[in-house]
Write a protein that holds these residues in place. Structure first.
Motif, PDB file in Angstrom:
ATOM      1  N   GLY A   1      38.357  40.907  43.584  1.00  0.00           N
ATOM      2  CA  GLY A   1      39.763  40.843  43.189  1.00  0.00           C
ATOM      3  C   GLY A   1      40.671  41.495  44.219  1.00  0.00           C
ATOM      4  O   GLY A   1      40.288  41.742  45.362  1.00  0.00           O
ATOM      5  N   THR A   2      41.887  41.806  43.804  1.00  0.00           N
ATOM      6  CA  THR A   2      42.903  42.361  44.704  1.00  0.00           C
ATOM      7  C   THR A   2      42.563  43.790  45.071  1.00  0.00           C
ATOM      8  O   THR A   2      42.177  44.603  44.225  1.00  0.00           O
ATOM      9  CB  THR A   2      44.287  42.317  44.045  1.00  0.00           C
TER      10      THR A   2
ATOM     11  N   THR B   1      39.246  31.319  51.561  1.00  0.00           N
ATOM     12  CA  THR B   1      40.398  32.066  52.060  1.00  0.00           C
ATOM     13  C   THR B   1      40.273  32.356  53.549  1.00  0.00           C
ATOM     14  O   THR B   1      39.193  32.660  54.061  1.00  0.00           O
ATOM     15  CB  THR B   1      40.529  33.397  51.294  1.00  0.00           C
TER      16      THR B   1
ATOM     17  N   ARG C   1      47.654  35.554  54.484  1.00  0.00           N
ATOM     18  CA  ARG C   1      46.502  35.065  53.730  1.00  0.00           C
ATOM     19  C   ARG C   1      46.781  33.640  53.250  1.00  0.00           C
ATOM     20  O   ARG C   1      47.811  33.368  52.646  1.00  0.00           O
ATOM     21  CB  ARG C   1      46.229  35.990  52.549  1.00  0.00           C
TER      22      ARG C   1
ATOM     23  N   HIS D   1      40.254  44.539  53.871  1.00  0.00           N
ATOM     24  CA  HIS D   1      40.657  43.135  53.806  1.00  0.00           C
ATOM     25  C   HIS D   1      39.493  42.274  53.318  1.00  0.00           C
ATOM     26  O   HIS D   1      38.726  41.723  54.112  1.00  0.00           O
ATOM     27  CB  HIS D   1      41.116  42.656  55.182  1.00  0.00           C
TER      28      HIS D   1
ATOM     29  N   THR E   1      44.161  47.166  47.222  1.00  0.00           N
ATOM     30  CA  THR E   1      45.383  47.717  47.813  1.00  0.00           C
ATOM     31  C   THR E   1      45.095  48.844  48.798  1.00  0.00           C
ATOM     32  O   THR E   1      46.018  49.400  49.372  1.00  0.00           O
ATOM     33  CB  THR E   1      46.313  48.254  46.706  1.00  0.00           C
TER      34      THR E   1
ATOM     35  N   THR F   1      36.442  34.799  48.320  1.00  0.00           N
ATOM     36  CA  THR F   1      37.154  34.469  47.084  1.00  0.00           C
ATOM     37  C   THR F   1      36.413  33.400  46.275  1.00  0.00           C
ATOM     38  O   THR F   1      37.017  32.646  45.512  1.00  0.00           O
ATOM     39  CB  THR F   1      38.600  34.024  47.395  1.00  0.00           C
TER      40      THR F   1
END
Length: 280
Positions: free
Chosen positions: A233-234, A254, A265, A241, A236, A245
């Protein structure tokens, strides 16, 4: 010239070509970085390997666990698993050329000009850039030597040792390096690796955390590109990086453009990539 880093393709050539069309990829000028796992589980492992190899010097690809698995079963057929999609490579007339190209790939790649490092899975908390480079070179030298490669592939599988020590030697040392670079997701703050859980953060056993959240991680100053973790998932965290996906599971493929001031992206949906009978 554009430079794109691309997540795990896993034999999904149609999806890769759709992504390259979306990027307006110019094979005469642009460069591609692949985060490993070029093959397996998807339907076109042979065609994918041929296509990427044919791009020549325009490609950087690090080794993933599925790529190493292919090398292992090419020497030891009893390692082949029921859901592997690797037989077309092993039976191809150009198998030797493809396998030789694959075992020349690095485990870790760093580009000081672009300011990015590329690995399939992760880096143990004790590894800084110099240690990541030197350890990966140890394995690369073994894989590129015919005699030593066969011997190491016979001893590559296993989860131990699970914690880095500079005193590790022989197959134990090489196995740890491979597992860190190609299988790592979770570890303890001290760097003990855990391989059974592949779910998103929050699903792991108590005491473990994503490798990039280890306190005092020596690679914290790097911009690390990695795949292997489709459920992540995401993220932060600065300098982290993720690229996988879940193309082969019917999600997305991706790319991250690296040669711009702010990484861009780009993803495509892959609803047709998942094949019946496949699991995560």
């Amino acid at each position: 010239m554009a430079v794109y880093a691309i997540g795990d393709v896993q034999g999904c050539l149609d999806e890769l070509q759709r992504l390259l069309d979306r990027l307006h990829f110019d094979p005469a000028a642009d460069r591609l970085w692949f985060a490993g796992d070029l093959v397996n589980r998807g339907p076109q492992s042979l065609e994918t390997l041929r296509f990427i190899r044919a791009l020549g010097g325009r490609v950087v690809s690090v080794l993933g666990n599925h790529d190493l698995h292919l090398l292992a079963i090419s020497r030891y057929a009893d390692r082949l698993k029921a859901r592997d999609t690797l037989l077309p490579i092993l039976e191809a007339p150009d198998r030797d050329e493809l396998l030789d190209w694959l075992r020349q790939r690095p485990l870790f790649h760093h580009d000081a000009t672009l300011g990015y490092s590329l690995v399939h899975a992760g880096l143990p908390p004790q590894w800084d850039l110099d240690l990541a480079q030197s350890c990966s070179r140890e394995v690369e030298a073994v894989l590129r030597d015919d005699t030593h490669c066969r011997d190491f592939l016979a001893h590559m599988y296993g989860n131990q040792p699970d914690t880095w020590s500079a005193q590790l030697t022989g197959h134990d040392r090489l196995r740890f390096i491979v597992n860190a670079c190609t299988r790592l997701r979770y570890c303890t703050p001290e760097g003990m690796m855990e391989f059974r859980h592949s779910g998103p953060p929050g699903s792991q056993p108590p005491g473990f955390l994503p490798w990039f959240e280890a306190p005092g991680r020596a690679s914290r100053g790097l911009n690390v590109l990695f795949g292997h973790w489709a459920s992540l998932g995401t993220v932060t965290s600065p300098g982290v990086h993720p690229l996988d996906t879940g193309c082969v599971w019917g999600h997305q493929l991706t790319a991250l453009r690296l040669d711009t001031d702010k990484p861009e992206r780009i993803s495509i949906d892959c609803p047709g990539a998942r094949r019946p009978g496949q699991a995560g």
